[in-house]
Design a protein around this motif. Sequence first.
Motif, PDB file in Angstrom:
ATOM      1  N   TYR A  65       0.832  -1.204   0.000  1.00 42.79           N
ATOM      2  CA  TYR A  65       0.000   0.000   0.000  1.00 42.79           C
ATOM      3  C   TYR A  65       0.864   1.250   0.000  1.00 42.79           C
ATOM      4  N   ALA A  68       2.651   2.172  -3.283  1.00 41.67           N
ATOM      5  CA  ALA A  68       1.870   2.665  -4.415  1.00 41.67           C
ATOM      6  C   ALA A  68       2.217   4.132  -4.656  1.00 41.67           C
ATOM      7  N   VAL A  71      -0.187   6.875  -3.348  1.00 41.31           N
ATOM      8  CA  VAL A  71      -0.190   7.041  -1.889  1.00 41.31           C
ATOM      9  C   VAL A  71       1.066   7.775  -1.439  1.00 41.31           C
ATOM     10  N   SER A 180      -8.440   0.940  -8.644  1.00 46.20           N
ATOM     11  CA  SER A 180      -7.684   0.480  -7.482  1.00 46.20           C
ATOM     12  C   SER A 180      -6.791   1.596  -6.934  1.00 46.20           C
ATOM     13  N   ARG A 181      -6.309   2.485  -7.789  1.00 47.94           N
ATOM     14  CA  ARG A 181      -5.529   3.631  -7.307  1.00 47.94           C
ATOM     15  C   ARG A 181      -6.417   4.575  -6.496  1.00 47.94           C
ATOM     16  N   ASN A 184      -6.989   3.208  -3.104  1.00 46.61           N
ATOM     17  CA  ASN A 184      -5.874   3.472  -2.194  1.00 46.61           C
ATOM     18  C   ASN A 184      -5.995   4.850  -1.561  1.00 46.61           C
ATOM     19  N   GLU A 187      -8.675   4.865   0.972  1.00 45.72           N
ATOM     20  CA  GLU A 187      -8.222   4.228   2.208  1.00 45.72           C
ATOM     21  C   GLU A 187      -7.532   5.232   3.115  1.00 45.72           C
ATOM     22  N   ALA A 221      -2.571  -3.614   1.080  1.00 42.98           N
ATOM     23  CA  ALA A 221      -3.255  -2.967  -0.031  1.00 42.98           C
ATOM     24  C   ALA A 221      -4.713  -2.729   0.301  1.00 42.98           C
ATOM     25  N   ALA A 222      -5.295  -1.706  -0.317  1.00 38.22           N
ATOM     26  CA  ALA A 222      -6.715  -1.432  -0.132  1.00 38.22           C
ATOM     27  C   ALA A 222      -7.543  -2.571  -0.699  1.00 38.22           C
TER      28      ALA A 222
END
Length: 450
Positions: A65, A68, A71, A180-181, A184, A187, A221-222
């Motif tokens: 996570y 990334a 993030v 998915s980005r 993150n 999150e 990871a989220a």
Amino acid sequence: LAVARRIREMMEHETLPDEATGLPRPCRYGDFALLLRSTRAAALAYTRVLALEGIPAYAELTGGYFDAVEVAVFLNLLRLIDNRRQDVPLVSVLRSPMGGFTAEELLRLRQEHGEGAFIDILSEASQVQDVAGEKARAFLARLDRYRRDAAFYGLEEFLGYLLEDTGYYLFAGALPGGPSRQANLEELLRRAHAYEKGRSYTLSGFLRFMDRARSNDGFGAAQTSGMDVVRVLSVHKSKGLEFPVVIVAGLERRFLLRDLYQQVLPDTALGLGLRVAVEHRRAETLYHRAIAQKLKREIYSEEMRLLYVALTRARERLLLFGSAPALSDYIRKHDIPCDPVLLQKENSFLGWLIAALLATPAGNPLRQIAELPPREGEGCVDVVIHDQPPQASQGVRMTPDRFALWAGQACRDGNLAQALEWTYPHLRDTLTPIKLSVSGLTREQTLPAF
């Protein structure tokens, strides 16, 4: 590539039963879960290959996570708002869409304004009436505004405000793997909400909280549930989960048995097993051998439990992938009874599965390759054998025909020798790591200026 090809075949030609209605529906990328026995390196390799083949995939890794890019860059923005005199976070944000600087512009600023903290260089550049100066003025003004606004917002609200004002949330969504980005970044908002709930907060306190979570592997990871991407995760993380289609890859990976060969083996019941020195070599003692055998049984028991977990995660389809050199010899070697003692001589999931298949009619395709007599009956498992490695999809890598066309054109133009002798002019820059730890910096003889 074999995994990518099978996913593409199912997406184009096969269906799955709908969970609500039970009627057939087309496959979705979110139906697939790729389980791996090995960890980070293999997961990232599979994710990269799937992306090259046009298949969206997301690796759920412990600690991944914080690695990334979206993030890391957004946390660097928060660090700048808290304390702008930090060169690495500053250059990171300047190089991102939030700063708008190119690497060449940042290098030129360093060359023109000399040594010192980069925030001072940026302040000096903001006094110059050129493109870089205009970017510097706009960035510093925005940074000042964010620092003032932080006093009027709650932490979660402030992070949401930053994502909206900078446009970074929309930018992340437009990148490959955008959903998915964005998950993150969302999150981060959830973590901010959990941090400020029931306590007073500061931005610097939240950053320390996130640093502790990273050092302690506080969260990985989220979650990607609901996203139309192939999930890549370890067998350990799949415990208790189910997926419509499960792909278990890397079955040929060997078990980790190096602990059996340590010079000293401890055991709570048997004590210490030592290898003793006898004429310039280490000889195994009875205690060492007994403890090694006990440890080996424990390792194999854990591996069997992991294999059971991997084979029981699928609701509709289970796809197993493994590779072996000299396949016919490998098959003959594993044509053995499925006896616990004999199976302890195997060192991979693939060896166990091949032995189990050969004991049933399902292994007849393998028996045919090894010229072994077939077993009577019908198998309940489909065995597909690839004699040649699958090729990459068109457009991803240059095929032999495309290379021949290019080479012929180059010969006609007289540029073939020039093209083959060409050297990348910035080769030294490719040796500079994107990310470097403090211990890594201490080993560097020459450090970059920023």
